[in-house]
Design a protein around this motif. Structure first.
Motif, PDB file in Angstrom:
ATOM      1  N   LEU A  46      42.001  36.336  45.624  1.00 50.15           N
ATOM      2  CA  LEU A  46      40.832  35.494  45.350  1.00 50.15           C
ATOM      3  C   LEU A  46      39.521  36.278  45.407  1.00 50.15           C
ATOM      4  CD1 LEU A  46      41.776  32.281  47.376  1.00 50.15           C
ATOM      5  CD2 LEU A  46      42.177  32.778  44.957  1.00 50.15           C
ATOM      6  N   SER A  47      39.535  37.402  46.128  1.00 48.43           N
ATOM      7  CA  SER A  47      38.319  38.186  46.300  1.00 48.43           C
ATOM      8  C   SER A  47      38.655  39.665  46.184  1.00 48.43           C
ATOM      9  CB  SER A  47      37.730  37.887  47.687  1.00 48.43           C
ATOM     10  OG  SER A  47      36.577  38.660  47.912  1.00 48.43           O
ATOM     11  N   ASN A  66      43.184  34.412  39.118  1.00 51.41           N
ATOM     12  CA  ASN A  66      42.638  33.408  40.034  1.00 51.41           C
ATOM     13  C   ASN A  66      41.480  33.939  40.875  1.00 51.41           C
ATOM     14  OD1 ASN A  66      44.391  31.156  39.412  1.00 51.41           O
ATOM     15  ND2 ASN A  66      46.027  32.423  40.255  1.00 51.41           N
ATOM     16  N   GLN A  68      38.054  34.709  42.421  1.00 57.82           N
ATOM     17  CA  GLN A  68      36.838  33.899  42.508  1.00 57.82           C
ATOM     18  C   GLN A  68      35.601  34.726  42.826  1.00 57.82           C
ATOM     19  OE1 GLN A  68      37.602  30.746  45.310  1.00 57.82           O
ATOM     20  NE2 GLN A  68      39.308  29.952  44.135  1.00 57.82           N
ATOM     21  N   LYS A  69      35.813  35.868  43.496  1.00 55.09           N
ATOM     22  CA  LYS A  69      34.688  36.700  43.917  1.00 55.09           C
ATOM     23  C   LYS A  69      34.990  38.155  43.558  1.00 55.09           C
ATOM     24  CE  LYS A  69      31.961  37.945  47.961  1.00 55.09           C
ATOM     25  NZ  LYS A  69      31.764  37.785  49.399  1.00 55.09           N
ATOM     26  N   GLN A  88      38.186  31.942  36.575  1.00 56.04           N
ATOM     27  CA  GLN A  88      37.970  31.232  37.833  1.00 56.04           C
ATOM     28  C   GLN A  88      36.848  31.851  38.668  1.00 56.04           C
ATOM     29  OE1 GLN A  88      39.628  28.321  38.235  1.00 56.04           O
ATOM     30  NE2 GLN A  88      40.397  28.889  36.220  1.00 56.04           N
ATOM     31  N   VAL A  90      33.592  32.743  40.437  1.00 57.33           N
ATOM     32  CA  VAL A  90      32.441  31.952  40.864  1.00 57.33           C
ATOM     33  C   VAL A  90      31.272  32.863  41.227  1.00 57.33           C
ATOM     34  CG1 VAL A  90      31.635  30.322  42.637  1.00 57.33           C
ATOM     35  CG2 VAL A  90      33.914  30.085  41.694  1.00 57.33           C
ATOM     36  N   ASN A 110      32.884  29.198  35.071  1.00 61.67           N
ATOM     37  CA  ASN A 110      32.762  28.689  36.440  1.00 61.67           C
ATOM     38  C   ASN A 110      31.802  29.500  37.300  1.00 61.67           C
ATOM     39  OD1 ASN A 110      34.626  26.389  36.499  1.00 61.67           O
ATOM     40  ND2 ASN A 110      36.155  27.934  35.978  1.00 61.67           N
TER      41      ASN A 110
END
Length: 197
Positions: A46-47, A66, A68-69, A88, A90, A110
């Protein structure tokens, strides 16, 4: 741009670098050990932190579907590319690089927080797809035309904007121009905007 690590060879974002980065930021307890033994699935990450790696080109991120960061600050990146599968995402930090043109962000629908601080950008554009954008950092670039502010009117969720260190901020009416064109802005150049403005 002179950097301390200019003498170091530019690095390629290959599987080895990505595995190392993922492994270093994973938990060091039982879960981290298990990931090292069984391998890391990039799609579960995710990161991802890839700062200070002397990366010249963004590449090989297609498996991080997936994510996000993504932290890619303090590299030598010249072009925004290779991000199209990161839908995905952000939060994206591309500060302290050598980027001249904003591009390659069309699929990041997103994205809420984008930092392009300390690059070589002279025009704000090609952000149309970022409809959820709340924070935009473009300080220390080469933006010199107030018309760039008008382009930002389309971002209804934009609350924080940093343009400090750009030639545009030297204009006498800079702040009033920003306030009048972006009435929903809460922070400008690291300062809260007074209600009476």
């Amino acid at each position: 741009m002179n950097r301390i690590y200019d003498s170091v060879e530019p690095r390629v974002m290959d599987d080895d670098l990505l595995k190392l980065a993922v492994g270093e930021q994973g938990p060091q307890e039982e879960a981290g050990q298990l990931a090292k033994q069984e391998g890391i699935l990039f799609k579960d990450v995710l990161s991802l932190q890839l700062d200070f790696q002397n990366i010249l080109r963004i590449d090989n991120l297609w498996q991080f579907e997936n994510l996000q960061k993504l932290q890619l600050d303090n590299n030598i990146i010249e072009k925004i590319e290779g991000l199209e599968n990161l839908t995905q995402l952000v939060w994206l930090d591309l500060s302290f690089n050598n980027i001249k043109v904003i591009e390659g962000l069309d699929t990041l629908v997103n994205l809420e927080d984008l930092s392009l601080f300390n690059n070589r950008i002279s025009k704000i554009d090609s952000l149309d797809a970022l409809v959820k954008l709340q924070v935009l950092s473009l300080g220390n670039n080469q933006i010199d035309n107030l018309a760039n502010i008008i382009y930002l009117r389309q971002f209804k969720h934009l609350r924080t904007l940093s343009l400090s260190g750009n030639p545009i901020t030297q204009a006498d009416d800079y702040k009033m121009f920003v306030y009048s064109h972006l009435p929903d802005l809460v922070y400008l150049d690291f300062r809260r905007i007074d209600d009476h403005m």
